[in-house]
Design a protein around this motif. Structure first.
Motif: not given
Lengths: 98, 98
Positions: A7, A41-43, A49-51
């Motif tokens: 994250e 992905l993006i929250d 917040h990038f995951i």
């Protein structure tokens, strides 16, 4: 099997700067022969917040990824825009349904 | 596309009690017709930190899952052993490599 959640927390004003770096990192990583899955992905509640949701065969495959030219070049450029340290979770055991 | 990371934090002494509940939840959820992916992993650094990595077609599919008999029966039994509140991250946007 090694699953990874990585994250990143990026300053909101820097998101347009990191997006092309992330896209290059994702494309190059998916082309690595030992990469099983590598999604970014993006929250929905926080656009900074990038995951990463990753899957590798084992720790050695992940270590090779972290030593690639694209990783060692792009990740420091992305991290220059962090608002908080990266959070990494490594998972090699699954609670199966057996 | 809706990706979900749901993190549970369970008291260490309760892990043997929740494992069969988790296994039943995973098996029943994977049998739901709208479930695309539903894996439950264990943090290599913390045996009480359980991480669901999920994929659903959309929010409506996730809402249906949360209303199922198995979810509404098993999740409260699991949550009785929490050491900290569940952490949920919903992600409907992917940073693609295009």
């Amino acid at each position: 099997m090694l699953r990874v959640i990585a994250e990143d927390f990026i300053h909101p004003e820097a998101v347009p700067l990191v997006l092309p770096l992330y896209r290059e990192l994702v494309a190059a990583t998916r082309a690595e022969p030992l990469c099983i899955a590598y999604d970014l992905l993006i929250d929905d509640k926080d656009p900074g917040h990038f995951i990463f949701i990753e899957e590798w065969s084992d720790q050695a495959a992940l270590d090779l990824h972290c030593a690639t030219e694209h990783f060692t070049r792009l990740v420091p450029q992305i991290n220059a825009h962090q608002s908080a340290p990266c959070r990494i979770t490594l998972m090699s055991r699954m609670v199966d349904s057996a």
